[in-house]
Write an enzyme that holds these catalytic residues in place. Structure first.
Site, PDB file in Angstrom:
ATOM      1  N   LYS A  17       0.781  -1.299  -0.157  1.00 41.68           N
ATOM      2  CA  LYS A  17      -0.015   0.145   0.030  1.00 41.68           C
ATOM      3  C   LYS A  17       0.898   1.157   0.002  1.00 41.68           C
ATOM      4  O   LYS A  17       0.863   2.267  -0.913  1.00 41.68           O
ATOM      5  CB  LYS A  17      -0.943  -0.266   1.184  1.00 41.68           C
ATOM      6  CG  LYS A  17      -1.938  -1.036   1.038  1.00 41.68           C
ATOM      7  CD  LYS A  17      -2.828  -1.259   2.297  1.00 41.68           C
ATOM      8  CE  LYS A  17      -3.696  -2.402   2.037  1.00 41.68           C
ATOM      9  NZ  LYS A  17      -4.739  -3.012   3.087  1.00 41.68           N
ATOM     10  N   GLN A  22      -5.211  -2.205   9.765  1.00 44.50           N
ATOM     11  CA  GLN A  22      -4.985  -3.252   8.900  1.00 44.50           C
ATOM     12  C   GLN A  22      -5.634  -4.504   9.631  1.00 44.50           C
ATOM     13  O   GLN A  22      -5.129  -4.744  11.091  1.00 44.50           O
ATOM     14  CB  GLN A  22      -3.397  -3.415   8.558  1.00 44.50           C
ATOM     15  CG  GLN A  22      -3.089  -4.597   7.691  1.00 44.50           C
ATOM     16  CD  GLN A  22      -3.459  -4.684   6.429  1.00 44.50           C
ATOM     17  OE1 GLN A  22      -3.735  -3.386   5.717  1.00 44.50           O
ATOM     18  NE2 GLN A  22      -3.779  -5.904   5.549  1.00 44.50           N
ATOM     19  N   ASP A  26     -11.368   2.089   3.903  1.00 42.94           N
ATOM     20  CA  ASP A  26     -11.418   0.825   3.707  1.00 42.94           C
ATOM     21  C   ASP A  26     -12.992   0.583   3.277  1.00 42.94           C
ATOM     22  O   ASP A  26     -13.128  -0.580   3.040  1.00 42.94           O
ATOM     23  CB  ASP A  26     -11.321   0.063   5.163  1.00 42.94           C
ATOM     24  CG  ASP A  26      -9.680  -0.444   5.053  1.00 42.94           C
ATOM     25  OD1 ASP A  26      -9.457  -1.106   3.778  1.00 42.94           O
ATOM     26  OD2 ASP A  26      -9.217  -0.850   6.218  1.00 42.94           O
TER      27      ASP A  26
HETATM   28  N1  L34 Z   1      -7.913  -3.183   7.236  1.00 41.96           N
HETATM   29  N2  L34 Z   1      -7.263  -5.081   6.418  1.00 41.96           N
HETATM   30  C1  L34 Z   1      -7.596  -4.072   6.138  1.00 41.96           C
HETATM   31  N3  L34 Z   1      -8.069  -3.546   4.961  1.00 41.96           N
HETATM   32  C2  L34 Z   1      -7.547  -4.116   3.893  1.00 41.96           C
HETATM   33  O1  L34 Z   1      -8.098  -4.049   2.570  1.00 41.96           O
HETATM   34  C3  L34 Z   1      -7.323  -5.841   4.296  1.00 41.96           C
HETATM   35  N4  L34 Z   1      -6.847  -6.744   3.253  1.00 41.96           N
HETATM   36  C4  L34 Z   1      -7.126  -7.834   3.214  1.00 41.96           C
HETATM   37  C5  L34 Z   1      -6.233  -8.408   4.715  1.00 41.96           C
HETATM   38  N5  L34 Z   1      -6.576  -7.230   5.893  1.00 41.96           N
HETATM   39  C6  L34 Z   1      -7.071  -5.972   5.493  1.00 41.96           C
HETATM   40  C7  L34 Z   1      -5.726  -6.171   2.280  1.00 41.96           C
HETATM   41  O2  L34 Z   1      -5.035  -5.258   2.328  1.00 41.96           O
HETATM   42  C8  L34 Z   1      -6.333  -8.536   2.337  1.00 41.96           C
HETATM   43  N6  L34 Z   1      -5.346  -7.695   1.594  1.00 41.96           N
HETATM   44  C9  L34 Z   1      -4.453  -7.772   0.885  1.00 41.96           C
HETATM   45  C10 L34 Z   1      -3.866  -6.587   0.197  1.00 41.96           C
HETATM   46  C11 L34 Z   1      -2.749  -6.872  -0.742  1.00 41.96           C
HETATM   47  C12 L34 Z   1      -2.500  -8.068  -1.361  1.00 41.96           C
HETATM   48  C13 L34 Z   1      -3.233  -8.979  -0.883  1.00 41.96           C
HETATM   49  C14 L34 Z   1      -4.079  -8.903   0.167  1.00 41.96           C
HETATM   50  C15 L34 Z   1      -1.281  -8.081  -2.073  1.00 41.96           C
HETATM   51  O3  L34 Z   1      -0.988  -7.150  -2.710  1.00 41.96           O
HETATM   52  N7  L34 Z   1      -1.165  -9.298  -2.750  1.00 41.96           N
HETATM   53  C16 L34 Z   1      -0.006  -9.680  -3.808  1.00 41.96           C
HETATM   54  C17 L34 Z   1       0.605 -10.685  -3.308  1.00 41.96           C
HETATM   55  C18 L34 Z   1       1.411 -10.160  -1.864  1.00 41.96           C
HETATM   56  C19 L34 Z   1       2.562 -11.058  -1.441  1.00 41.96           C
HETATM   57  O4  L34 Z   1       3.239 -11.420  -2.049  1.00 41.96           O
HETATM   58  O5  L34 Z   1       2.334 -11.431  -0.212  1.00 41.96           O
HETATM   59  C20 L34 Z   1      -0.822 -10.510  -5.083  1.00 41.96           C
HETATM   60  O6  L34 Z   1      -0.296 -10.286  -6.094  1.00 41.96           O
HETATM   61  O7  L34 Z   1      -1.972 -10.934  -4.733  1.00 41.96           O
END
Ligand code: L34
Length: 293
Positions: free
Chosen positions: A52, A96, A119
């Protein structure tokens, strides 16, 4: 089978947003500012928050991360939230999830000023979403609608089956897609752990949204030929073949399901980057006071 490339779409959207942020900066002599509260040191949460922050840098936003210890009391966390509510330089912020067991997510969510709730988790935003009023959409459902839009995937009249009923994905996406709107007008079935004949119901879907948090839960035998499959799951599973010892997998058995689907999102590189994009979009709306004055 076409891959829905969430990573590429999020990069395109960020690139086109850069110019808008420059214009905003010239007009208001400040930049949009997102803050994130990170409690404890859950490695996945750290990685998501760092994505983020990176995205804020890419589009030209300011960002701040407030890191708090795992054993912080609920009252102290609420005080931190109140500071951010009062801070005039911060347009929006998130706490988060997940939070440590001793802290109530409900109390925390209710403490966030809904005007800064980028959010979209506060019941005021959730309720406004359900009634089709201007609001911050929860980031993951918002990201999914952007992907469906970008790939011209028709939703009107289609049967969408959502697997999982969480407050942050399953429930809101089922409401959004059934509403009267461009990405909407679908007939939605919301399924969950108590659903009977789940396999049969998913087999009827034109669009499947898997958000149950179980690796490989949706298998090829559950998929109608030509269905669109959106995999929201992000599960870290052990893999001895890899030097890291683990890998990310979704809630969908990608290998099998991709042979039958018309479109599918990969994990990683599908919905995850679009969740971040949803948050960036909401933060820009907060800075521009598009939703609330
Ligand atoms: N308050 N909590 C709050 N807001 C959110 O919107 C979230 N979420 C979920 C978990 N808790 C939260 C996220 O941010 C899930 N989530 C989230 C955000 C980003 C990614 C995955 C989940 C992401 O960038 N995923 C990448 C891979 C990341 C890695 O390598 O670990 C992808 O390509 O899927």
């Amino acid at each position: 089978m076409k891959i829905i490339d969430g990573k590429a779409v999020s990069e395109e959207l960020k690139n086109s947003m850069k110019q808008d942020v420059l214009e905003y900066k010239q007009k208001f002599e400040r930049v949009p500012h997102l803050a994130a509260i990170l409690v404890g040191d859950n490695p996945a949460s750290k990685a998501y928050v760092s994505n983020k922050v990176k995205s804020c840098d890419q589009v030209g936003f300011k960002s701040s991360v407030i890191t708090l210890p795992e054993d912080i009391s609920e009252d102290d966390l609420i005080s931190e939230i109140e500071k951010l509510n009062a801070d005039k330089d911060i347009d929006g912020f998130i706490v988060q999830l997940p939070l440590p067991k001793h802290i109530s997510e409900v109390r925390v969510t209710l403490a966030i000023d809904h005007k800064k709730d980028v959010d979209g988790f506060h019941p005021i935003n959730f309720g406004r979403m359900a009634q089709g009023l201007p609001c911050y959409l929860p980031a993951t459902p918002y990201g999914i609608t952007m992907l469906l839009d970008r790939y011209n995937i028709e939703t009107a009249g289609k049967h969408v089956v959502v697997v999982g009923r969480s407050n942050i994905v399953g429930t809101p996406i089922s409401i959004l897609l059934s509403r009267k709107s461009k990405i909407g007008d679908a007939t939605v079935t919301l399924t969950h752990s108590k659903t009977k004949n789940l396999h049969y119901i998913v087999q009827q879907a034109d669009i499947v949204i898997a958000a149950i948090g179980i690796p490989g839960f949706v298998t090829a035998d559950m998929i109608k030929d030509g269905a669109v499959v959106i995999d929201v799951g992000i599960n870290r599973v052990e893999d001895d073949q890899l030097t890291s010892g683990s890998k990310l997998v979704g809630d969908v058995d990608y290998e099998g399901v991709s042979k039958k689907s018309s479109f599918i999102t990969p994990v990683p590189g599908g919905v995850g980057p679009m969740t971040v994009m949803g948050l960036i979009m909401n933060t820009f709306k907060a800075a521009q006071k598009t939703i609330y004055s």
